[in-house]
Write a protein that holds these residues in place. Structure first.
Motif, PDB file in Angstrom:
ATOM      1  N   MET A  27      -0.561  -5.640   2.497  1.00 35.24           N
ATOM      2  CA  MET A  27       0.117  -4.313   2.922  1.00 35.24           C
ATOM      3  C   MET A  27      -1.102  -3.225   3.049  1.00 35.24           C
ATOM      4  O   MET A  27      -2.069  -3.392   2.201  1.00 35.24           O
ATOM      5  CB  MET A  27       1.120  -3.974   2.103  1.00 35.24           C
ATOM      6  N   GLU A  28      -0.729  -2.351   3.833  1.00 37.74           N
ATOM      7  CA  GLU A  28      -1.613  -1.089   3.909  1.00 37.74           C
ATOM      8  C   GLU A  28      -0.594   0.045   3.395  1.00 37.74           C
ATOM      9  O   GLU A  28       0.590   0.323   3.881  1.00 37.74           O
ATOM     10  CB  GLU A  28      -2.194  -0.834   5.138  1.00 37.74           C
ATOM     11  N   TYR A  29      -1.025   1.064   2.587  1.00 38.44           N
ATOM     12  CA  TYR A  29      -0.424   2.184   2.216  1.00 38.44           C
ATOM     13  C   TYR A  29      -1.076   3.387   2.340  1.00 38.44           C
ATOM     14  O   TYR A  29      -2.241   3.389   1.125  1.00 38.44           O
ATOM     15  CB  TYR A  29       0.653   2.079   0.936  1.00 38.44           C
ATOM     16  N   LEU A  30      -1.028   4.425   2.987  1.00 35.48           N
ATOM     17  CA  LEU A  30      -1.710   5.476   3.043  1.00 35.48           C
ATOM     18  C   LEU A  30      -3.394   5.310   3.060  1.00 35.48           C
ATOM     19  O   LEU A  30      -4.146   5.936   2.095  1.00 35.48           O
ATOM     20  CB  LEU A  30      -1.609   6.449   1.709  1.00 35.48           C
ATOM     21  N   GLY A  31      -3.695   4.280   3.687  1.00 31.55           N
ATOM     22  CA  GLY A  31      -5.333   3.988   3.942  1.00 31.55           C
ATOM     23  C   GLY A  31      -5.626   2.985   2.849  1.00 31.55           C
ATOM     24  O   GLY A  31      -6.805   2.894   3.107  1.00 31.55           O
TER      25      GLY A  31
END
Length: 173
Positions: A27-31
């Motif tokens: 996953m990706e979260y805030l870069g």
């Protein structure tokens, strides 16, 4: 990840249990990329009250992480508890927040992603007694002791040492 709930819809008040383990894509979260080192294990109980489902349980996995102190990669165990509500047609002005479901199964994938993101630590440390890196030479203080601390005085090690010269006890600032 989906929970089959056909029986519980027909028998309101019946408590169902769910247990599953599944590989989760990164996953990706805030870069920031979140990489899973092990499958996501979920244990949950759910009950239908005639209007919607209350689902509560826990999840466990491990994440690939980088120590904020010594910059070494390691696997960080991750666990979190959740308690959420799922409704067939949630009203727009509902007092409580809930997830939607349709048919005879509840898709808990979005809820699990939200739980992971909301419970992640802002940084990871490989172990409680990690000494980190030397601020002068960058030596890993967990594996070796550098001589920088003895050679460089405490005044020059502190980033606030220059501010000390601005303070004069006799003058008003």
């Amino acid at each position: 990840m989906k929970i089959p709930v056909a029986l519980e819809i027909k028998l309101p008040g019946r408590i169902g249990t769910f247990s599953a383990s599944e590989e989760v894509p990164d996953m990706e979260y805030l870069g920031q990329d979140i990489h899973f080192a092990s499958p996501l294990a979920v244990e949950a109980e759910y009950v239908f009250d005639g209007k919607g489902f209350s689902v509560k349980g826990s999840l466990a996995t491990s994440l690939h992480a980088v120590c904020a102190l010594c910059a070494k990669e390691f696997e960080a165990p991750f666990t979190a508890a959740f308690e959420e509500r799922f409704m067939r047609n949630p009203p727009e002005d509902a007092e409580e927040e809930c997830y939607a479901f349709s048919g005879e199964e509840i898709d808990i994938s979005q809820m699990l992603s939200d739980t992971i993101l909301l419970n992640m630590q802002p940084y990871s440390v490989c172990r409680q007694d990690c000494r980190g890196l030397c601020p002068v030479c960058g030596c890993d203080l967990n594996t070796a002791q550098c001589s920088c601390a003895r050679e460089v005085g405490e005044e020059t090690q502190s980033p606030f040492a220059a501010l000390k010269t601005l303070l004069n006890d006799d003058k008003e600032v």
